[in-house]
Structure formats: structure tokens, C-alpha cells
Design an enzyme around this catalytic site. Structure first.
Site, PDB file in Angstrom:
ATOM      1  N   TYR A 159       0.810  -1.220  -0.087  1.00 57.76           N
ATOM      2  CA  TYR A 159       0.033   0.048   0.083  1.00 57.76           C
ATOM      3  C   TYR A 159       0.900   1.095  -0.067  1.00 57.76           C
ATOM      4  O   TYR A 159       0.753   2.151  -0.700  1.00 57.76           O
ATOM      5  CB  TYR A 159      -0.998  -0.171   1.396  1.00 57.76           C
TER       6      TYR A 159
HETATM    7  P1  NAI Z   1     -13.196   2.155   1.176  1.00 61.68           P
HETATM    8  O1  NAI Z   1     -12.994   0.907   1.225  1.00 61.68           O
HETATM    9  O2  NAI Z   1     -14.522   2.679   2.124  1.00 61.68           O
HETATM   10  O3  NAI Z   1     -13.842   2.775  -0.135  1.00 61.68           O
HETATM   11  C1  NAI Z   1     -13.032   2.374  -1.438  1.00 61.68           C
HETATM   12  C2  NAI Z   1     -13.817   2.525  -2.559  1.00 61.68           C
HETATM   13  O4  NAI Z   1     -13.137   2.127  -3.574  1.00 61.68           O
HETATM   14  C3  NAI Z   1     -15.201   1.684  -2.400  1.00 61.68           C
HETATM   15  O5  NAI Z   1     -16.269   2.606  -3.022  1.00 61.68           O
HETATM   16  C4  NAI Z   1     -14.823   0.516  -3.428  1.00 61.68           C
HETATM   17  O6  NAI Z   1     -15.804  -0.187  -3.934  1.00 61.68           O
HETATM   18  C5  NAI Z   1     -14.009   1.174  -4.505  1.00 61.68           C
HETATM   19  N1  NAI Z   1     -12.963   0.436  -4.893  1.00 61.68           N
HETATM   20  C6  NAI Z   1     -12.345  -0.475  -4.521  1.00 61.68           C
HETATM   21  N2  NAI Z   1     -11.364  -1.249  -5.641  1.00 61.68           N
HETATM   22  C7  NAI Z   1     -12.124  -0.834  -6.737  1.00 61.68           C
HETATM   23  C8  NAI Z   1     -11.893  -1.214  -8.061  1.00 61.68           C
HETATM   24  N3  NAI Z   1     -11.045  -2.097  -8.567  1.00 61.68           N
HETATM   25  N4  NAI Z   1     -12.853  -0.573  -8.898  1.00 61.68           N
HETATM   26  C9  NAI Z   1     -13.703   0.239  -8.684  1.00 61.68           C
HETATM   27  N5  NAI Z   1     -13.776   0.672  -7.431  1.00 61.68           N
HETATM   28  C10 NAI Z   1     -12.987   0.276  -6.476  1.00 61.68           C
HETATM   29  O7  NAI Z   1     -12.232   2.963   1.572  1.00 61.68           O
HETATM   30  P2  NAI Z   1     -11.878   4.672   1.872  1.00 61.68           P
HETATM   31  O8  NAI Z   1     -11.369   4.852   3.316  1.00 61.68           O
HETATM   32  O9  NAI Z   1     -13.145   5.342   1.539  1.00 61.68           O
HETATM   33  O10 NAI Z   1     -10.695   4.930   0.724  1.00 61.68           O
HETATM   34  C11 NAI Z   1     -10.604   5.973  -0.368  1.00 61.68           C
HETATM   35  C12 NAI Z   1      -9.510   6.375  -0.790  1.00 61.68           C
HETATM   36  O11 NAI Z   1      -8.848   6.981   0.463  1.00 61.68           O
HETATM   37  C13 NAI Z   1      -8.455   5.004  -0.975  1.00 61.68           C
HETATM   38  O12 NAI Z   1      -7.556   5.310  -2.162  1.00 61.68           O
HETATM   39  C14 NAI Z   1      -7.627   4.727   0.217  1.00 61.68           C
HETATM   40  O13 NAI Z   1      -6.578   4.406  -0.061  1.00 61.68           O
HETATM   41  C15 NAI Z   1      -7.413   6.382   0.781  1.00 61.68           C
HETATM   42  N6  NAI Z   1      -7.287   6.588   2.194  1.00 61.68           N
HETATM   43  C16 NAI Z   1      -8.095   6.261   3.156  1.00 61.68           C
HETATM   44  C17 NAI Z   1      -7.646   6.386   4.460  1.00 61.68           C
HETATM   45  C18 NAI Z   1      -8.526   6.245   5.556  1.00 61.68           C
HETATM   46  O14 NAI Z   1      -8.006   6.583   6.899  1.00 61.68           O
HETATM   47  N7  NAI Z   1      -9.833   5.742   5.423  1.00 61.68           N
HETATM   48  C19 NAI Z   1      -6.298   6.952   4.728  1.00 61.68           C
HETATM   49  C20 NAI Z   1      -5.696   7.231   3.755  1.00 61.68           C
HETATM   50  C21 NAI Z   1      -6.009   7.009   2.377  1.00 61.68           C
END
Ligand code: NAI
Length: 256
Positions: A159
Site C-alpha cells: 500500500y
Molecule cells: P473504502 O474501502 O471505504 O472505499 C474504497 C472505494 O473504492 C469503495 O467504494 C470500493 O468499492 C472502491 N474500489 C475498490 N477497488 C475498486 C476497483 N477495482 N474498481 C472500482 N472501485 C473500487 O475506503 P476509503 O477509506 O473510503 O478509501 C478511499 C481512498 O482513500 C483510497 O484510495 C484509500 O487508500 C484512501 N485513504 C483512506 C484512508 C482512511 O483512513 N480511510 C487514509 C488514507 C487514504
């Protein structure tokens, strides 16, 4: 929530494409951009979840089922968005996956899977959108990075590598695209309350305390904190900002 934002922060008449917009941070980015007057198209893999999301987001929100890891379908995704909804002004590369495992247990398949979603797909979709933005000499691209690209968090080697790659890409593409009026920036969220964060923390109270202890604001962020930062960076108010990575982290990245 619509039309809460006016003036230089407004996204009125802008079209935003947000990957992974059906849940978590992406959903709130969509909600905040809608509140700023934009039309949004969210993507994701599960149609049911996307349908439910746009029902909540309202009439200016649309969805297209798309898996970002299918790189050969991303040009077609961009073409479909532009045919159905108009020219894309804002791309938000939000979709991402995490893997928490000691580095010595991470297989080549594990590593490749994380990098494929978080880095390879981000590049392919960015290139597909940027071709059109560069030709039109306007556009804004946002990447969702992570604290994992800022400092060494244990057990997230793939990651961290993927998000560090995204940070490098932002700098290079800002250098290449600026002369065409296209801006590209990253937001580096701290610890934001979403399913991804809950999964990473729930079985690991030590990690949760460590994250909070080095966060001067002493609380986790909300997805809307990232959403409003995205509105700012996509707006005319950020017209002179490119190649940057903005931590939205309650001070976590500078905490002692
Ligand atoms: P989450 O797991 O709640 O949401 C991720 C979203 O991406 C989901 O809607 C999922 O369906 C979608 N997704 C995953 N793989 C996919 C694919 N192959 N094609 C299309 N959609 C896909 O996670 P979150 O926390 O909302 O993460 C969103 C972004 O923020 C990510 O890039 C994550 O790395 C980043 N992030 C999150 C942090 C946190 O504390 N929650 C911290 C730092 C970064």
C-alpha cells in the site's frame, strides 16, 4: 446540501468523475462536490451500491459500473462519461484497496494486486482523462494518497509503495501538464473513519492508539473533511496550486 458553496469555491457547471464513489471517502467527495454545484459521475464494481448511493446523492449524481483494474476498459469509461454527461472537468482517483500484513508474508500476487489497483489503474485512467483535458487546455486531477506515503507505517508495504508512486506521479504530471492548463494534486488523508480504516484498526487497538496519540487534534477525521479539501483543490480558488500533496490529517503527519 445542494448549492452551499458560491463564488470562487463554486464547482457550478463542472463535471466530476469520482472512482469508488459509492462508499467511504469517495461518497463524501461526491456529496461535497454536489453541494458546490457540480454534476458527479461515480464508479464502482457493485451496481446495487452505486444505485443506493446516487439515490441519496440526488438528481445531479450518476453512476457507471466499472472496475478500475480492467485497464483496457478505462478509455471506454471516459468516452461513455463524456458522451452521456459532457466533458470531464475534474477526475478524482479515489478507488483504492489496502492490505495489512507483515512484509515478509506479502506474496508477489498480494503486492501486484495492491499496486495494480492503487497505482497502475490510477495512471491509466489519468492518462485517458488527461489526453482530453490537455487537448481542451483545462482540467483538474486529484489523487487520494495516504500518510503511508509520508512516513513508515508497519505492515502496509504494498500500500505504501503504491501511494508513494502516486505522489511521484503527481509531481511529474504537474510538470508535464501545467503548460496545458491542467492541474494535478494529491490529498493525503490521515486516519479517516471509513470501512477501510475500521478494518485496519478494529483488530489492532495498539495501532489505533498509536494513530491517535500522534494526531495533535486527537480524533479521527470524517470523510467530509476530505470532500471539502477536494472541493477547494478542484475550484478556481486553487488556480495556482499544482503538484502538491495536501495532508488532511488533524496534524498527524507533523505529530510527535
Ligand atoms: P473504502 O474501502 O471505504 O472505499 C474504497 C472505494 O473504492 C469503495 O467504494 C470500493 O468499492 C472502491 N474500489 C475498490 N477497488 C475498486 C476497483 N477495482 N474498481 C472500482 N472501485 C473500487 O475506503 P476509503 O477509506 O473510503 O478509501 C478511499 C481512498 O482513500 C483510497 O484510495 C484509500 O487508500 C484512501 N485513504 C483512506 C484512508 C482512511 O483512513 N480511510 C487514509 C488514507 C487514504
Amino acid at each position: 446540501m445542494e448549492n452551499q458553496v458560491s463564488g470562487i469555491f463554486s464547482l457550478k457547471d463542472k463535471l466530476a468523475l469520482i472512482t469508488g464513489g459509492g462508499s467511504g471517502i469517495g461518497f463524501d467527495i461526491a456529496q461535497c462536490m454536489l453541494a458546490a454545484g457540480a454534476t458527479v459521475v461515480i464508479t464502482g464494481r457493485r451496481e446495487g451500491a452505486l444505485q443506493e448511493a446516487v439515490a441519496v446523492l440526488g438528481a445531479s449524481a450518476h453512476y457507471i459500473v466499472n472496475d478500475v483494474t480492467e485497464l483496457d476498459k478505462l478509455e471506454a469509461l471516459v468516452a461513455e462519461v463524456e458522451t452521456r454527461f459532457g466533458e470531464i472537468d475534474i477526475l478524482v482517483n479515489n478507488a483504492g484497496i489496502n492490505l495489512k500484513k507483515p512484509a515478509l508474508e506479502v506474496t508477489d500476487e498480494d503486492f501486484a494486486r495492491i499496486v495494480h489497483t492503487n497505482l497502475n489503474a490510477v495512471f491509466s485512467l489519468t492518462r485517458a482523462c488527461a489526453k482530453r483535458m490537455v487537448a481542451r487546455e483545462r482540467g483538474c486531477i486529484l489523487m487520494i494518497s495516504s500518510m503511508a506515503a509520508y512516513y513508515g507505517i508497519d505492515r502496509v508495504v504494498a500500500y505504501a509503495a503504491s501511494k508513494s508512486g502516486v505522489e511521484g506521479m503527481v509531481k511529474v504530471l504537474a510538470s508535464e501538464f501545467s503548460k496545458y492548463g491542467v492541474r494535478i494534486n494529491a490529498i493525503a488523508p490521515g486516519f479517516i473513519e471509513t470501512n477501510m480504516m475500521r478494518t485496519a484498526m478494529s483488530s489492532d487497538p495498539d495501532r489505533m492508539h498509536k494513530a491517535l496519540d500522534r494526531t495533535p487534534m486527537a480524533k479521527f477525521g470524517k470523510p467530509a473533511d476530505i470532500g471539502w479539501a477536494a472541493v477547494f483543490l478542484a475550484s478556481e480558488a486553487a488556480a495556482y496550486i499544482t503538484g502538491a500533496s495536501l495532508p488532511v490529517d488533524g496534524g498527524n503527519s507533523i505529530g510527535f
